[in-house]
Write a protein that holds these residues in place. Structure first.
Motif, PDB file in Angstrom:
ATOM      1  N   ALA A 157      -5.803  -4.922  -1.125  1.00  0.00           N
ATOM      2  CA  ALA A 157      -4.835  -4.180  -1.472  1.00  0.00           C
ATOM      3  C   ALA A 157      -4.252  -3.736  -2.748  1.00  0.00           C
ATOM      4  O   ALA A 157      -3.972  -2.860  -3.328  1.00  0.00           O
ATOM      5  CB  ALA A 157      -3.513  -4.380  -0.452  1.00  0.00           C
ATOM      6  N   GLU A 158      -4.233  -4.973  -3.655  1.00  0.00           N
ATOM      7  CA  GLU A 158      -3.605  -5.079  -4.861  1.00  0.00           C
ATOM      8  C   GLU A 158      -4.676  -4.170  -5.773  1.00  0.00           C
ATOM      9  O   GLU A 158      -4.576  -3.589  -6.632  1.00  0.00           O
ATOM     10  CB  GLU A 158      -3.372  -6.335  -5.488  1.00  0.00           C
ATOM     11  CG  GLU A 158      -2.035  -6.887  -4.875  1.00  0.00           C
ATOM     12  CD  GLU A 158      -0.770  -5.837  -5.084  1.00  0.00           C
ATOM     13  OE1 GLU A 158      -0.598  -5.608  -6.313  1.00  0.00           O
ATOM     14  OE2 GLU A 158      -0.256  -5.387  -4.247  1.00  0.00           O
ATOM     15  N   LEU A 159      -6.034  -4.585  -5.398  1.00  0.00           N
ATOM     16  CA  LEU A 159      -7.158  -4.092  -6.304  1.00  0.00           C
ATOM     17  C   LEU A 159      -7.280  -2.588  -6.001  1.00  0.00           C
ATOM     18  O   LEU A 159      -7.489  -1.634  -6.938  1.00  0.00           O
ATOM     19  CB  LEU A 159      -8.399  -4.730  -5.779  1.00  0.00           C
ATOM     20  CG  LEU A 159      -8.539  -6.236  -6.369  1.00  0.00           C
ATOM     21  CD1 LEU A 159      -9.892  -6.665  -5.722  1.00  0.00           C
ATOM     22  CD2 LEU A 159      -8.663  -6.080  -7.615  1.00  0.00           C
ATOM     23  N   ARG A 160      -6.965  -2.139  -4.779  1.00  0.00           N
ATOM     24  CA  ARG A 160      -6.791  -0.645  -4.633  1.00  0.00           C
ATOM     25  C   ARG A 160      -5.852  -0.004  -5.384  1.00  0.00           C
ATOM     26  O   ARG A 160      -6.158   1.234  -5.851  1.00  0.00           O
ATOM     27  CB  ARG A 160      -6.876  -0.413  -2.989  1.00  0.00           C
ATOM     28  CG  ARG A 160      -8.126  -0.433  -2.188  1.00  0.00           C
ATOM     29  CD  ARG A 160      -7.948  -0.174  -0.898  1.00  0.00           C
ATOM     30  NE  ARG A 160      -7.097  -0.689  -0.153  1.00  0.00           N
ATOM     31  CZ  ARG A 160      -7.006  -1.653   0.632  1.00  0.00           C
ATOM     32  NH1 ARG A 160      -8.115  -2.149   0.625  1.00  0.00           N
ATOM     33  NH2 ARG A 160      -6.051  -2.145   1.411  1.00  0.00           N
ATOM     34  N   ARG A 161      -4.523  -0.590  -5.346  1.00  0.00           N
ATOM     35  CA  ARG A 161      -3.558   0.107  -5.902  1.00  0.00           C
ATOM     36  C   ARG A 161      -3.566   0.093  -7.403  1.00  0.00           C
ATOM     37  O   ARG A 161      -3.260   1.005  -8.079  1.00  0.00           O
ATOM     38  CB  ARG A 161      -2.327  -0.853  -5.607  1.00  0.00           C
ATOM     39  CG  ARG A 161      -0.990  -0.066  -6.308  1.00  0.00           C
ATOM     40  CD  ARG A 161       0.285  -0.725  -5.388  1.00  0.00           C
ATOM     41  NE  ARG A 161       0.650  -2.058  -6.030  1.00  0.00           N
ATOM     42  CZ  ARG A 161       1.482  -2.795  -5.706  1.00  0.00           C
ATOM     43  NH1 ARG A 161       2.531  -2.386  -4.476  1.00  0.00           N
ATOM     44  NH2 ARG A 161       1.824  -3.810  -6.087  1.00  0.00           N
ATOM     45  N   CYS A 162      -4.400  -0.870  -8.157  1.00  0.00           N
ATOM     46  CA  CYS A 162      -4.695  -0.709  -9.600  1.00  0.00           C
ATOM     47  C   CYS A 162      -6.080  -0.040  -9.875  1.00  0.00           C
ATOM     48  O   CYS A 162      -6.297   0.166 -11.043  1.00  0.00           O
ATOM     49  CB  CYS A 162      -5.000  -2.366 -10.012  1.00  0.00           C
ATOM     50  SG  CYS A 162      -3.688  -3.430  -9.699  1.00  0.00           S
ATOM     51  N   GLY A 163      -6.700   0.303  -8.810  1.00  0.00           N
ATOM     52  CA  GLY A 163      -7.896   1.583  -9.081  1.00  0.00           C
ATOM     53  C   GLY A 163      -9.260   0.629  -9.288  1.00  0.00           C
ATOM     54  O   GLY A 163     -10.048   1.231  -9.429  1.00  0.00           O
ATOM     55  N   GLY A 164      -9.089  -0.554  -8.708  1.00  0.00           N
ATOM     56  CA  GLY A 164     -10.342  -1.546  -8.753  1.00  0.00           C
ATOM     57  C   GLY A 164     -10.896  -1.790  -7.492  1.00  0.00           C
ATOM     58  O   GLY A 164     -10.312  -1.139  -6.557  1.00  0.00           O
ATOM     59  N   GLY A 165     -12.092  -2.331  -7.582  1.00  0.00           N
ATOM     60  CA  GLY A 165     -12.672  -2.764  -6.137  1.00  0.00           C
ATOM     61  C   GLY A 165     -13.304  -1.979  -5.335  1.00  0.00           C
ATOM     62  O   GLY A 165     -13.668  -0.835  -5.336  1.00  0.00           O
TER      63      GLY A 165
ATOM     64  N   GLU B  30       0.890  -1.165  -0.083  1.00  0.00           N
ATOM     65  CA  GLU B  30      -0.019  -0.049   0.091  1.00  0.00           C
ATOM     66  C   GLU B  30       0.955   1.198  -0.121  1.00  0.00           C
ATOM     67  O   GLU B  30       2.002   1.149   0.460  1.00  0.00           O
ATOM     68  CB  GLU B  30      -1.056  -0.004   1.188  1.00  0.00           C
ATOM     69  CG  GLU B  30      -1.768  -1.136   1.128  1.00  0.00           C
ATOM     70  CD  GLU B  30      -2.910  -1.207   2.100  1.00  0.00           C
ATOM     71  OE1 GLU B  30      -4.008  -0.507   2.030  1.00  0.00           O
ATOM     72  OE2 GLU B  30      -2.733  -1.705   3.335  1.00  0.00           O
ATOM     73  N   PRO B  31       0.451   2.448  -0.603  1.00  0.00           N
ATOM     74  CA  PRO B  31       1.119   3.634  -0.584  1.00  0.00           C
ATOM     75  C   PRO B  31       1.435   4.459   0.579  1.00  0.00           C
ATOM     76  O   PRO B  31       0.610   4.449   1.444  1.00  0.00           O
ATOM     77  CB  PRO B  31       0.289   4.519  -1.469  1.00  0.00           C
ATOM     78  CG  PRO B  31      -1.057   3.864  -1.256  1.00  0.00           C
ATOM     79  CD  PRO B  31      -0.932   2.473  -0.963  1.00  0.00           C
ATOM     80  N   VAL B  32       2.750   4.263   1.176  1.00  0.00           N
ATOM     81  CA  VAL B  32       3.189   4.667   2.309  1.00  0.00           C
ATOM     82  C   VAL B  32       4.551   5.612   1.926  1.00  0.00           C
ATOM     83  O   VAL B  32       5.247   5.292   1.062  1.00  0.00           O
ATOM     84  CB  VAL B  32       3.520   3.541   3.186  1.00  0.00           C
ATOM     85  CG1 VAL B  32       4.176   4.188   4.471  1.00  0.00           C
ATOM     86  CG2 VAL B  32       2.234   2.751   3.469  1.00  0.00           C
ATOM     87  N   LEU B  33       4.751   6.604   2.640  1.00  0.00           N
ATOM     88  CA  LEU B  33       5.676   7.593   2.545  1.00  0.00           C
ATOM     89  C   LEU B  33       7.078   6.471   2.553  1.00  0.00           C
ATOM     90  O   LEU B  33       7.320   5.736   3.585  1.00  0.00           O
ATOM     91  CB  LEU B  33       5.880   8.465   3.626  1.00  0.00           C
ATOM     92  CG  LEU B  33       7.016   9.566   3.607  1.00  0.00           C
ATOM     93  CD1 LEU B  33       6.701  10.366   2.322  1.00  0.00           C
ATOM     94  CD2 LEU B  33       6.904  10.188   4.921  1.00  0.00           C
TER      95      LEU B  33
END
Length: 162
Positions: free
Chosen positions: A154-162, A42-45
């Motif tokens: 998490a992967e679906l969120r990163r790809c813009g889906g879900g 997931e996107p983290v600093l």
């Protein structure tokens, strides 16, 4: 049994607070927060990920975040002089203090008072941490293996889906 350490595909729950290096930050800026994420998914600093990798529950770290990765540079054009009469609560004006009020449509106006010159004030509309290092104090509250379902989400969120 060895405690789990922060690493790929592990859920990390942490608390953190922010401060401004070398000066007093507003109370709202220092308020403790909680976050959880799957490390590496997931996107983290990036500075945060690097600093906590290998940490275990109850470990604490302090991270110095430079301005360009935090709130950006201090912009001189955001320093203005305004009439004191434009404020709803001019009695609250003190050099060095932060001032906040709500406009007629609910919008918040927030600035630091730099100087009082008679019936005018010099103010800074920059974010309080603009142009400054931000200190992030982190405490690892929990580390556990992520489930396959959590990783997929998490992967679906990163790809813009879900």
């Amino acid at each position: 049994m060895e405690p789990l350490r922060v690493g790929p595909d592990r859920v990390v729950v942490l608390t953190y607070s922010l401060d401004i290096e070398g000066e007093e930050a507003p109370e709202w800026f220092r308020k403790p927060m909680e976050a959880s994420f799957i490390f590496g998914r997931e996107p983290v600093l990036p500075l945060l990920e690097k600093a906590i990798e290998g940490a275990k529950e109850n470990d604490e770290v302090v991270i110095t975040i430079p301005p360009e990765q935090a709130y950006g540079p201090h912009r001189a054009h955001l320093i203005k002089e305004i009439p004191l009469s434009r404020l709803k609560h001019p009695e609250k004006v003190r050099p060095g203090a932060y001032y906040e009020e709500t406009g007629p449509f609910g919008q918040k106006t927030f600035f630091k008072i730099l100087e009082v010159k008679g019936n005018r004030i010099k103010v800074d509309f920059n974010h309080p941490a603009a142009g400054k290092n931000v200190l992030m104090r982190v405490r690892i509250r929990a580390v556990r293996e992520a489930t396959p379902r959590e990783i997929l989400a998490a992967e679906l969120r990163r790809c813009g889906g879900g």
